[in-house]
Design a protein around this motif. Structure first.
Motif, short mmCIF file in Angstrom:
data_model
loop_
_atom_site.label_atom_id
_atom_site.label_comp_id
_atom_site.label_asym_id
_atom_site.label_seq_id
_atom_site.Cartn_x
_atom_site.Cartn_y
_atom_site.Cartn_z
N LYS A 74 -1.51 -4.97 9.07
CA LYS A 74 -2.53 -4.23 8.75
C LYS A 74 -2.26 -3.84 7.31
O LYS A 74 -1.38 -2.61 7.18
N LEU A 75 -2.82 -3.59 6.70
CA LEU A 75 -2.74 -3.19 5.34
C LEU A 75 -3.00 -2.03 5.01
O LEU A 75 -2.91 -1.50 3.59
N ASP A 76 -3.79 -1.40 5.95
CA ASP A 76 -3.96 -0.23 5.82
C ASP A 76 -3.93 0.86 7.02
O ASP A 76 -4.02 1.31 7.73
N GLY A 77 -3.04 0.28 7.74
CA GLY A 77 -2.13 0.47 8.65
C GLY A 77 -1.09 1.79 8.01
O GLY A 77 -1.11 2.02 7.14
N ARG A 78 -0.18 1.56 9.25
CA ARG A 78 1.52 2.48 9.14
C ARG A 78 2.14 2.08 8.08
O ARG A 78 3.16 2.77 7.52
N PHE A 79 2.64 1.32 8.12
CA PHE A 79 3.10 0.08 7.39
C PHE A 79 2.50 -1.17 5.99
O PHE A 79 2.42 -2.20 6.29
N PRO A 80 1.90 -0.35 5.45
CA PRO A 80 0.54 -0.88 3.77
C PRO A 80 1.60 -2.17 3.10
O PRO A 80 1.49 -2.78 2.92
N ASP A 81 2.76 -1.10 2.53
CA ASP A 81 3.58 -1.81 1.98
C ASP A 81 4.18 -3.28 2.69
O ASP A 81 4.32 -4.04 1.56
N GLU A 82 4.77 -3.20 3.40
CA GLU A 82 5.50 -4.20 4.18
C GLU A 82 4.25 -5.27 4.54
O GLU A 82 4.38 -6.59 4.60
N ALA A 83 2.97 -4.67 5.23
CA ALA A 83 1.98 -5.91 5.02
C ALA A 83 1.37 -6.46 3.80
O ALA A 83 0.87 -7.58 4.21
N ALA A 84 1.69 -6.11 2.26
CA ALA A 84 1.13 -6.69 1.35
C ALA A 84 2.08 -7.68 1.10
O ALA A 84 1.87 -8.02 -0.09
N ALA A 85 3.39 -6.45 1.40
CA ALA A 85 4.60 -8.35 0.93
C ALA A 85 4.52 -9.43 1.75
O ALA A 85 4.94 -10.41 1.23
N ALA A 86 4.17 -9.12 2.72
CA ALA A 86 3.72 -10.66 3.64
C ALA A 86 2.59 -11.22 2.92
O ALA A 86 2.90 -12.51 3.16
N ARG A 87 1.60 -10.30 2.91
CA ARG A 87 0.40 -11.17 1.93
C ARG A 87 0.96 -12.19 0.87
O ARG A 87 0.78 -13.06 0.63
N GLU A 88 1.08 -12.06 -0.22
CA GLU A 88 2.12 -12.37 -1.38
C GLU A 88 2.41 -13.64 -1.29
O GLU A 88 2.69 -14.47 -1.50
N ALA A 89 4.04 -13.18 0.59
CA ALA A 89 4.37 -14.61 0.70
C ALA A 89 3.66 -15.30 1.62
O ALA A 89 3.67 -16.86 0.52
#
Length: 323
Positions: A74-89
């Protein structure tokens, strides 16, 4: 090997436990290109509680596949940086399709929409029966005669997407979750390889799930392990099989919690939990309806053993009430 059109697919994979590993192994064995794997973060396990990679991560690393382990997508959740990195991958992988099997994270809309052919889920039941987290356990617990694998085109609902393929598997009278899990995992692996070839060729035909017959397979709670002797013996026997290997049905005797790994229906009447027979390698306990003959047990810190071995080392007697 799979059909030539499917060889050109770029297939991502999202999964975590052994059930998912079987599907990934089938895909790799068929020669599919898997540039990226998503799996849950490493978890502490074993006596030393050291961080351990998931079975899916272990297999991916053995094949040199890139692995992403976000805590959330979830890009707007508790771990947005991890979600953003996953989206890039995921974007960099340029996936045609994402296969999902027992991943353990909810896929938000942006993930579902990213691959050209969407996201395909391998689910361990005949949908819409047993949507949710524990379909294999709940099918055995409920006394279902059969279950199976449904391949599904994922949407934003909980296991509500259109069905792409269904194959059935009988549930035998001695099947445990462990045994049925392994058969369904192999079946799911075979089915997803065939479905990916069909997807590449445009042969998949989504079918909406029936509106009737929806049930939910809620996650197994450790509290469910405690045997309720007021239930019918048939229900308890099914729970023994359903909770093998986790969490293991159990009863309390004195200061010990004894796990029950094998039991069968028997004749007998008495107060629920009352020991009716405890001799000659036989332990028979009264239930709310009928009786249960316990065949394999496990003491804390010990191994699974025939009940006759346990009886030889304890002073359990008829008339005792088990907790």
């Amino acid at each position: 090997m799979i059909a030539e059109p499917a060889q050109g697919l770029r297939v991502g994979f999202a999964g975590t436990p052994e059930f998912a590993r079987e599907a990934l192994a089938a895909m790799l064995g068929a020669g599919l290109s898997v540039p990226l794997v998503l799996t849950q973060p490493d978890r502490p396990a074993g006596r030393g509680m050291k961080l351990q990679p998931s079975p899916v991560k272990q297999l991916a690393l053995e094949h040199g596949i890139a692995v992403a382990q976000p805590t959330s997508l979830k890009l707007d959740g508790r771990f947005p940086d991890e979600a953003a990195a996953a989206r890039e991958a995921l974007q960099a992988a340029q996936l045609d399709v994402l296969v999902v099997a027992a991943y353990g994270l909810i896929l938000p809309r942006w993930v579902l929409a990213l691959p050209r052919l969407g996201c395909l889920n391998i689910h361990g039941s005949i949908l819409p029966r047993w949507r949710g987290a524990a379909p294999i356990h709940r099918a055995i617990e409920a006394g279902d005669a059969e279950t199976g694998i449904t391949l599904m085109q994922m949407d934003e609902g909980l296991d509500t997407g259109d069905m792409l393929a269904v194959e059935r598997e009988p549930i035998g009278p001695d099947d445990t979750t462990a045994l049925l899990h392994d058969r369904l995992a192999r079946l799911g692996g075979r089915m997803i390889v065939a479905a990916l070839a069909d997807a590449a060729a445009g042969r998949l035909q989504p079918v909406p799930q029936p509106l009737e017959g929806v049930t939910y397979a809620h996650k197994i709670d450790k509290k469910e392990a405690a045997i309720d002797w007021t239930l019918p013996a048939a229900v308890i026997a099914r729970r023994v099989r359903a909770f093998d290997p986790f969490p293991g049905a159990s009863f309390v005797r004195g200061a010990e919690t004894i796990k029950v790994w094998q039991a069968r229906l028997a004749d007998g009447q008495g107060a629920p939990g009352e020991v009716l027979v405890a001799e000659a390698g036989v332990l028979r306990v009264a239930c709310g309806e009928g009786a249960l003959e316990i065949e394999r047990v496990q003491r804390p810190g010990g191994r699974r053993q025939p009940v006759r071995e346990w009886l030889a080392g304890c002073d359990i007697r008829p008339g005792e009430r088990l907790g």
